[in-house]
Design a protein around this motif. Sequence first.
Motif, PDB file in Angstrom:
ATOM      1  N   GLY A   1     -10.565   3.593 -12.436  1.00 40.13           N
ATOM      2  CA  GLY A   1      -9.924   2.289 -12.326  1.00 40.13           C
ATOM      3  C   GLY A   1     -10.047   1.689 -10.939  1.00 40.13           C
ATOM      4  O   GLY A   1     -10.294   0.484 -10.781  1.00 40.13           O
ATOM      5  N   ILE A   2      -9.872   2.528  -9.918  1.00 36.34           N
ATOM      6  CA  ILE A   2     -10.006   2.050  -8.536  1.00 36.34           C
ATOM      7  C   ILE A   2     -11.455   1.668  -8.250  1.00 36.34           C
ATOM      8  O   ILE A   2     -11.743   0.627  -7.659  1.00 36.34           O
ATOM      9  CB  ILE A   2      -9.525   3.124  -7.547  1.00 36.34           C
ATOM     10  CG1 ILE A   2      -8.021   3.379  -7.736  1.00 36.34           C
ATOM     11  CG2 ILE A   2      -9.798   2.703  -6.106  1.00 36.34           C
ATOM     12  CD1 ILE A   2      -7.497   4.547  -6.935  1.00 36.34           C
ATOM     13  N   TRP A   3     -12.379   2.527  -8.655  1.00 35.33           N
ATOM     14  CA  TRP A   3     -13.805   2.295  -8.397  1.00 35.33           C
ATOM     15  C   TRP A   3     -14.296   1.027  -9.093  1.00 35.33           C
ATOM     16  O   TRP A   3     -15.056   0.228  -8.520  1.00 35.33           O
ATOM     17  CB  TRP A   3     -14.597   3.523  -8.865  1.00 35.33           C
ATOM     18  CG  TRP A   3     -16.064   3.279  -9.029  1.00 35.33           C
ATOM     19  CD1 TRP A   3     -16.905   2.669  -8.146  1.00 35.33           C
ATOM     20  CD2 TRP A   3     -16.859   3.620 -10.171  1.00 35.33           C
ATOM     21  NE1 TRP A   3     -18.187   2.620  -8.651  1.00 35.33           N
ATOM     22  CE2 TRP A   3     -18.182   3.195  -9.896  1.00 35.33           C
ATOM     23  CE3 TRP A   3     -16.599   4.252 -11.384  1.00 35.33           C
ATOM     24  CZ2 TRP A   3     -19.230   3.375 -10.798  1.00 35.33           C
ATOM     25  CZ3 TRP A   3     -17.651   4.434 -12.275  1.00 35.33           C
ATOM     26  CH2 TRP A   3     -18.935   4.005 -11.984  1.00 35.33           C
ATOM     27  N   SER A   4     -13.847   0.811 -10.323  1.00 36.54           N
ATOM     28  CA  SER A   4     -14.301  -0.355 -11.074  1.00 36.54           C
ATOM     29  C   SER A   4     -13.600  -1.642 -10.658  1.00 36.54           C
ATOM     30  O   SER A   4     -14.007  -2.730 -11.082  1.00 36.54           O
ATOM     31  CB  SER A   4     -14.088  -0.124 -12.574  1.00 36.54           C
ATOM     32  OG  SER A   4     -12.697   0.007 -12.858  1.00 36.54           O
ATOM     33  N   GLY A   5     -12.558  -1.521  -9.835  1.00 35.68           N
ATOM     34  CA  GLY A   5     -11.831  -2.696  -9.387  1.00 35.68           C
ATOM     35  C   GLY A   5     -10.791  -3.191 -10.378  1.00 35.68           C
ATOM     36  O   GLY A   5     -10.238  -4.287 -10.199  1.00 35.68           O
ATOM     37  N   LYS A   6     -10.505  -2.394 -11.389  1.00 37.26           N
ATOM     38  CA  LYS A   6      -9.509  -2.802 -12.383  1.00 37.26           C
ATOM     39  C   LYS A   6      -8.104  -2.829 -11.798  1.00 37.26           C
ATOM     40  O   LYS A   6      -7.272  -3.643 -12.194  1.00 37.26           O
ATOM     41  CB  LYS A   6      -9.551  -1.863 -13.595  1.00 37.26           C
ATOM     42  CG  LYS A   6     -10.868  -1.849 -14.356  1.00 37.26           C
ATOM     43  CD  LYS A   6     -11.177  -3.209 -14.954  1.00 37.26           C
ATOM     44  CE  LYS A   6     -12.464  -3.147 -15.765  1.00 37.26           C
ATOM     45  NZ  LYS A   6     -12.831  -4.478 -16.316  1.00 37.26           N
ATOM     46  N   PHE A   7      -7.828  -1.914 -10.866  1.00 39.27           N
ATOM     47  CA  PHE A   7      -6.526  -1.912 -10.213  1.00 39.27           C
ATOM     48  C   PHE A   7      -6.640  -1.283  -8.835  1.00 39.27           C
ATOM     49  O   PHE A   7      -7.616  -0.602  -8.519  1.00 39.27           O
ATOM     50  CB  PHE A   7      -5.453  -1.203 -11.051  1.00 39.27           C
ATOM     51  CG  PHE A   7      -5.911   0.074 -11.716  1.00 39.27           C
ATOM     52  CD1 PHE A   7      -6.058   1.247 -10.988  1.00 39.27           C
ATOM     53  CD2 PHE A   7      -6.180   0.108 -13.082  1.00 39.27           C
ATOM     54  CE1 PHE A   7      -6.463   2.422 -11.600  1.00 39.27           C
ATOM     55  CE2 PHE A   7      -6.591   1.280 -13.709  1.00 39.27           C
ATOM     56  CZ  PHE A   7      -6.726   2.440 -12.956  1.00 39.27           C
ATOM     57  N   THR A   8      -5.640  -1.526  -8.013  1.00 40.09           N
ATOM     58  CA  THR A   8      -5.593  -1.009  -6.648  1.00 40.09           C
ATOM     59  C   THR A   8      -5.072   0.430  -6.656  1.00 40.09           C
ATOM     60  O   THR A   8      -4.528   0.898  -7.686  1.00 40.09           O
ATOM     61  CB  THR A   8      -4.661  -1.863  -5.781  1.00 40.09           C
ATOM     62  OG1 THR A   8      -3.312  -1.703  -6.268  1.00 40.09           O
ATOM     63  CG2 THR A   8      -5.059  -3.330  -5.826  1.00 40.09           C
ATOM     64  N   PRO A   9      -5.187   1.164  -5.533  1.00 40.45           N
ATOM     65  CA  PRO A   9      -4.616   2.520  -5.481  1.00 40.45           C
ATOM     66  C   PRO A   9      -3.120   2.545  -5.776  1.00 40.45           C
ATOM     67  O   PRO A   9      -2.628   3.484  -6.412  1.00 40.45           O
ATOM     68  CB  PRO A   9      -4.901   2.953  -4.036  1.00 40.45           C
ATOM     69  CG  PRO A   9      -6.146   2.207  -3.673  1.00 40.45           C
ATOM     70  CD  PRO A   9      -6.021   0.881  -4.353  1.00 40.45           C
TER      71      PRO A   9
ATOM     72  N   THR B   1       0.826  -1.212   0.000  1.00 43.96           N
ATOM     73  CA  THR B   1       0.000   0.000   0.000  1.00 43.96           C
ATOM     74  C   THR B   1       0.855   1.255   0.000  1.00 43.96           C
ATOM     75  O   THR B   1       0.555   2.231  -0.696  1.00 43.96           O
ATOM     76  CB  THR B   1      -0.926   0.004   1.226  1.00 43.96           C
ATOM     77  OG1 THR B   1      -1.754  -1.159   1.178  1.00 43.96           O
ATOM     78  CG2 THR B   1      -1.805   1.245   1.231  1.00 43.96           C
ATOM     79  N   LEU B   2       1.931   1.247   0.792  1.00 40.16           N
ATOM     80  CA  LEU B   2       2.784   2.436   0.908  1.00 40.16           C
ATOM     81  C   LEU B   2       3.507   2.765  -0.389  1.00 40.16           C
ATOM     82  O   LEU B   2       3.988   3.885  -0.570  1.00 40.16           O
ATOM     83  CB  LEU B   2       3.805   2.243   2.035  1.00 40.16           C
ATOM     84  CG  LEU B   2       3.243   2.181   3.458  1.00 40.16           C
ATOM     85  CD1 LEU B   2       4.377   2.014   4.470  1.00 40.16           C
ATOM     86  CD2 LEU B   2       2.443   3.441   3.773  1.00 40.16           C
ATOM     87  N   LEU B   3       3.602   1.810  -1.286  1.00 40.34           N
ATOM     88  CA  LEU B   3       4.252   2.069  -2.567  1.00 40.34           C
ATOM     89  C   LEU B   3       3.502   3.110  -3.383  1.00 40.34           C
ATOM     90  O   LEU B   3       4.069   3.739  -4.288  1.00 40.34           O
ATOM     91  CB  LEU B   3       4.368   0.758  -3.355  1.00 40.34           C
ATOM     92  CG  LEU B   3       5.239   0.760  -4.623  1.00 40.34           C
ATOM     93  CD1 LEU B   3       6.668   1.162  -4.285  1.00 40.34           C
ATOM     94  CD2 LEU B   3       5.215  -0.619  -5.273  1.00 40.34           C
ATOM     95  N   ALA B   4       2.225   3.318  -3.057  1.00 39.83           N
ATOM     96  CA  ALA B   4       1.438   4.329  -3.768  1.00 39.83           C
ATOM     97  C   ALA B   4       1.990   5.730  -3.550  1.00 39.83           C
ATOM     98  O   ALA B   4       1.848   6.604  -4.415  1.00 39.83           O
ATOM     99  CB  ALA B   4      -0.022   4.272  -3.311  1.00 39.83           C
TER     100      ALA B   4
ATOM    101  N   ALA C   1      -0.599   6.125 -13.284  1.00 40.47           N
ATOM    102  CA  ALA C   1      -0.552   7.587 -13.394  1.00 40.47           C
ATOM    103  C   ALA C   1       0.842   8.060 -13.788  1.00 40.47           C
ATOM    104  O   ALA C   1       0.993   8.975 -14.606  1.00 40.47           O
ATOM    105  CB  ALA C   1      -0.977   8.222 -12.076  1.00 40.47           C
ATOM    106  N   SER C   2       1.871   7.459 -13.207  1.00 38.13           N
ATOM    107  CA  SER C   2       3.249   7.843 -13.542  1.00 38.13           C
ATOM    108  C   SER C   2       3.568   7.520 -14.993  1.00 38.13           C
ATOM    109  O   SER C   2       4.159   8.339 -15.715  1.00 38.13           O
ATOM    110  CB  SER C   2       4.240   7.115 -12.620  1.00 38.13           C
ATOM    111  OG  SER C   2       4.025   7.452 -11.276  1.00 38.13           O
TER     112      SER C   2
END
Length: 430
Positions: A234-242, A58-61, A249-250
């Motif tokens: 993407g997060i809302w649809s469950g396609k990928f995590t935060p 998670t912290l990698l975000a 994004a990067s």
Amino acid sequence: MQELMVFVGSLLILMMLGLPVVVAIGIISFLALAVTGTGGLPVELLSLRMVQTLNNFTLLAIPLFILAASIMNTGSTTTRIFDFATALVGFTKGGLGHANVVASSIFATMSGTAVADAAGLGSIEIKAMRERGYDPGYSAGITAASSVIGPILPPSIALVVYGWLANVSIGALFLAGIVPGVLLALLFMGMTVVLAAGKRVAMPAPVPFDARAVLSTGKRAFFPLLMPVIIVGGIWSGKFTPTEAGAIASLYAVVLGLIYRDLTWQALFQAFSRTLMFSAAILLIIAVSSFYGWILVRIGIPQALAGQVASLDMPTVALLLAFALFFLLIGCFMSVIESILIFTPIVIPAALAAGLDPIHFGMVMVLTLSVGVITPPFGTVLFLMVGITRLRYSQIVVSILPFLIPILLSILLLIAIPPLATWLPGVMGY
């Protein structure tokens, strides 16, 4: 409660004496380890806790979203966003003030921090407003104040850290920040309307609305405007995590730089260097703070505080107001991330014991702490505005005062109306 006062008070005193946050937290943690009956634990436990804490997906975000914002700041992306915002709302009285807020709101969905927002758009916005004849103080005030939207709208780094510490879904927190962030933006624009109507600050006459300019600037800003759609969608649809959203994004920011041909290898290297330095500082504080929080839990301070708060006979709104006042005070002396790291392990058990919703409480906490970036004595955005505008520090502070009204109003509305934070996550199934 006495132990809590000693721990927090000693920490604040060390930081006021000028010690770096990491050093202050480390000293307090070691002292606690020595004097509270846990001295039999090995010193090596500190390094083990730090490594274990950072070994977290998670912290990698955090570095990924910082990298995305750094890359976006190197090219023409921020200019394209501001030009579109100006064409969209610049025809109104105080139009560039409204454009300032709209652009900051858009960029907030890419940067995740107030400082990145002010640094990325600040110089562009101030320059445009100066050339159009806007009052310098008002220009600095609205630019600084609108940066507070940065930690509220997704992808907020502060919400990532809070969600990790409080064991709350980061996707739910990102959705929870949308309505309060939009509300804050609308209140800022409302204050601009009030100032323009009262003729209290110098604002030029509005320019005619130009639909062709909206279309042309919208076309130039189309791909940057897709980034928040990709992240939140993407997060809302469950396609990928935060965390995966940060990586996407990067990558998307790099692709934009290549498409627009304004991202050089040197600029990319500098973006990675800034990200490395900023991320290293944040992650080091996170690592040491995790040991501090672990010591507090081992001693039983959060549990004792939770018991005392649960026994209080006071309305939920009054309790949230008390927490908000505390966070407003703390935010004047500590950064948002530092405050969340230090106080979340202490207050979240108490909040849960009192029956507060962790998503609602998190939004109140992040919003109130974020005010500290524009309040003396250590508001980082204040010093950034001094460098950009060349105005005196006192002038910047005075210029921000009117915009504290919409911020405080948004805090009160958020406390009084929990669905502002909880409705959207509930609709989306969180």
